[in-house]
Design a protein around this motif. Structure first.
Motif, PDB file in Angstrom:
ATOM      1  N   HIS A 168      -8.966 -43.706 -86.787  1.00 50.21           N
ATOM      2  CA  HIS A 168     -10.372 -44.032 -87.049  1.00 50.21           C
ATOM      3  C   HIS A 168     -11.034 -44.585 -85.786  1.00 50.21           C
ATOM      4  O   HIS A 168     -12.173 -44.213 -85.452  1.00 50.21           O
ATOM      5  CB  HIS A 168     -10.457 -45.057 -88.181  1.00 50.21           C
ATOM      6  CG  HIS A 168     -11.855 -45.368 -88.626  1.00 50.21           C
ATOM      7  ND1 HIS A 168     -12.669 -44.439 -89.235  1.00 50.21           N
ATOM      8  CD2 HIS A 168     -12.595 -46.516 -88.527  1.00 50.21           C
ATOM      9  CE1 HIS A 168     -13.844 -44.996 -89.502  1.00 50.21           C
ATOM     10  NE2 HIS A 168     -13.824 -46.248 -89.082  1.00 50.21           N
ATOM     11  N   TYR A 169     -10.341 -45.448 -85.063  1.00 47.84           N
ATOM     12  CA  TYR A 169     -10.868 -46.009 -83.818  1.00 47.84           C
ATOM     13  C   TYR A 169     -10.938 -44.932 -82.731  1.00 47.84           C
ATOM     14  O   TYR A 169     -11.932 -44.831 -82.004  1.00 47.84           O
ATOM     15  CB  TYR A 169      -9.984 -47.165 -83.361  1.00 47.84           C
ATOM     16  CG  TYR A 169     -10.341 -47.726 -82.002  1.00 47.84           C
ATOM     17  CD1 TYR A 169     -11.406 -48.615 -81.845  1.00 47.84           C
ATOM     18  CD2 TYR A 169      -9.615 -47.369 -80.864  1.00 47.84           C
ATOM     19  CE1 TYR A 169     -11.736 -49.132 -80.606  1.00 47.84           C
ATOM     20  CE2 TYR A 169      -9.940 -47.880 -79.619  1.00 47.84           C
ATOM     21  CZ  TYR A 169     -11.000 -48.755 -79.495  1.00 47.84           C
ATOM     22  OH  TYR A 169     -11.332 -49.259 -78.260  1.00 47.84           O
ATOM     23  N   HIS A 170      -9.886 -44.138 -82.619  1.00 46.94           N
ATOM     24  CA  HIS A 170      -9.839 -43.110 -81.575  1.00 46.94           C
ATOM     25  C   HIS A 170     -10.971 -42.102 -81.721  1.00 46.94           C
ATOM     26  O   HIS A 170     -11.557 -41.661 -80.723  1.00 46.94           O
ATOM     27  CB  HIS A 170      -8.484 -42.394 -81.613  1.00 46.94           C
ATOM     28  CG  HIS A 170      -7.367 -43.213 -81.046  1.00 46.94           C
ATOM     29  ND1 HIS A 170      -6.286 -42.663 -80.400  1.00 46.94           N
ATOM     30  CD2 HIS A 170      -7.153 -44.564 -81.028  1.00 46.94           C
ATOM     31  CE1 HIS A 170      -5.471 -43.628 -80.010  1.00 46.94           C
ATOM     32  NE2 HIS A 170      -5.972 -44.776 -80.398  1.00 46.94           N
ATOM     33  N   ARG A 171     -11.305 -41.733 -82.944  1.00 44.59           N
ATOM     34  CA  ARG A 171     -12.359 -40.739 -83.170  1.00 44.59           C
ATOM     35  C   ARG A 171     -13.734 -41.250 -82.773  1.00 44.59           C
ATOM     36  O   ARG A 171     -14.646 -40.459 -82.522  1.00 44.59           O
ATOM     37  CB  ARG A 171     -12.360 -40.321 -84.650  1.00 44.59           C
ATOM     38  CG  ARG A 171     -11.213 -39.377 -85.009  1.00 44.59           C
ATOM     39  CD  ARG A 171     -11.047 -39.222 -86.498  1.00 44.59           C
ATOM     40  NE  ARG A 171     -12.308 -38.994 -87.180  1.00 44.59           N
ATOM     41  CZ  ARG A 171     -12.444 -38.964 -88.498  1.00 44.59           C
ATOM     42  NH1 ARG A 171     -11.390 -39.183 -89.275  1.00 44.59           N
ATOM     43  NH2 ARG A 171     -13.612 -38.737 -89.052  1.00 44.59           N
ATOM     44  N   ARG A 172     -13.881 -42.571 -82.708  1.00 47.47           N
ATOM     45  CA  ARG A 172     -15.179 -43.158 -82.365  1.00 47.47           C
ATOM     46  C   ARG A 172     -15.339 -43.387 -80.866  1.00 47.47           C
ATOM     47  O   ARG A 172     -16.355 -43.916 -80.435  1.00 47.47           O
ATOM     48  CB  ARG A 172     -15.351 -44.470 -83.130  1.00 47.47           C
ATOM     49  CG  ARG A 172     -15.258 -44.286 -84.651  1.00 47.47           C
ATOM     50  CD  ARG A 172     -15.314 -45.605 -85.393  1.00 47.47           C
ATOM     51  NE  ARG A 172     -16.620 -46.242 -85.331  1.00 47.47           N
ATOM     52  CZ  ARG A 172     -16.936 -47.358 -85.982  1.00 47.47           C
ATOM     53  NH1 ARG A 172     -16.023 -47.948 -86.743  1.00 47.47           N
ATOM     54  NH2 ARG A 172     -18.133 -47.889 -85.877  1.00 47.47           N
ATOM     55  N   GLN A 173     -14.297 -42.991 -80.092  1.00 49.65           N
ATOM     56  CA  GLN A 173     -14.350 -43.190 -78.650  1.00 49.65           C
ATOM     57  C   GLN A 173     -14.774 -41.899 -77.945  1.00 49.65           C
ATOM     58  O   GLN A 173     -14.607 -40.802 -78.476  1.00 49.65           O
ATOM     59  CB  GLN A 173     -12.979 -43.638 -78.129  1.00 49.65           C
ATOM     60  CG  GLN A 173     -12.426 -44.877 -78.806  1.00 49.65           C
ATOM     61  CD  GLN A 173     -13.397 -46.041 -78.770  1.00 49.65           C
ATOM     62  OE1 GLN A 173     -13.887 -46.409 -77.704  1.00 49.65           O
ATOM     63  NE2 GLN A 173     -13.680 -46.626 -79.944  1.00 49.65           N
TER      64      GLN A 173
END
Length: 293
Positions: free
Chosen positions: A187-192
């Motif tokens: 979830h965090y990686h996709r927002r980067q």
């Protein structure tokens, strides 16, 4: 579903082994709570264990060590190909005379962990196994340093997980666990930005775990664990609840007395001129090669 050892990465010994382990740990905890001597319980469980698994050989080794030293965890550590470092650590903490961790709780922790590994209706995950083991350390106050080192020694985790667990061991307590999970999630990686994703590498946790962690940032960690437990379906953590201390006192005393009796027996034998090992091993089991366990 295929029951071969390779069909479930969390069950490297095979599904049957973990089903039998779950029964072994749960029944051992139940019968010891009835103040049945541990040696009698082990001898009985030796007959109950499925003969096509390696558990009967492991029980033979545990029984021999129990007769000699009055302890379980020392034997488990000598069988690293069968018992994991986490299993040995939990029992070792329960048998520590200076600690307050009940052996029955420790056995229940291992029984539910084995049940989770053997689950076939809902595939277990590394993430669920980690959360179960980590929450067991937290709720039972077993210590993060040696506890996470033992978790990292589990064959269910690959090298990437092992490295992360050892790093977490040095940082836990200084950072919010929800933040740790979130920044290592899909979830965090996709927002980067794309270039940042390449630097971050493959996430350890999925999108769902990341969203749960994000929703529980700066909250009581118990809310985080409760949400993860509901969503991921890993077992509830056995732990001593308020008001159970007095109920657990008698079995703990009985266990300590049993260990003291073994030590007194050894001291008396030594004073008479030497320890006669034949009295400690009534019927020695056939030799077990550690590499076969």
């Amino acid at each position: 579903m295929d029951d071969s050892p390779n069909s479930n990465p969390l069950a490297p010994l095979g599904i049957e082994e973990y089903i039998e382990q779950a029964h072994f740990f749960a029944t051992l905890a139940e019968r010891m709570s009835e103040n049945v001597p541990a040696q009698e319980v082990l001898a009985s469980l030796r007959e109950e264990a499925l003969a096509t698994t390696r558990l009967p050989m492991a029980i033979d080794f545990l029984l021999a060590e129990l007769r000699h030293a009055g302890l379980f965890h020392s034997a488990m550590r000598k069988l690293p190909h069968y018992f994991t470092a986490f299993q040995s650590f939990v029992i070792g903490e329960a048998e520590d005379e200076r600690g307050k961790f009940d052996l029955r709780i420790g056995l229940s922790v291992l029984a539910r962990e084995a049940e989770y590994r053997a689950r076939q209706d809902r595939q277990p995950t590394r993430q669920g196994l980690f959360f179960y083991q980590f929450e067991s350390l937290c709720r039972n106050r077993l210590g993060y340093d040696r506890g996470l080192e033992a978790v990292a020694g589990d064959a269910a985790y690959d090298e990437r997980w092992k490295k992360w667990l050892l790093d977490l061991r040095r940082n836990v307590g200084m950072v919010d666990m929800a933040d740790v999970i979130y920044v290592n999630s899909e979830h965090y990686h996709r927002r980067q930005p794309p270039e940042q994703r390449e630097k971050l590498g493959e996430p350890l946790f999925g999108d769902r775990e990341g969203r749960i962690a994000l929703a529980n940032r700066k909250k009581d960690p118990l809310y985080l664990f409760a949400s993860l437990h509901r969503q991921l379906g890993y077992p509830e953590i056995p732990h001593t609840k308020p008001g159970e201390g007095k109920e657990n006192l008698l079995p703990q005393i009985a266990r300590r007395l049993e260990q003291l009796e073994k030590r007194i027996t050894l001291l008396e034998e030594e004073q008479r001129g030497g320890i006669d090992l034949t009295k400690l091993y009534a019927k020695p089991p056939p030799p077990v090669k550690l590499e076969e366990m």
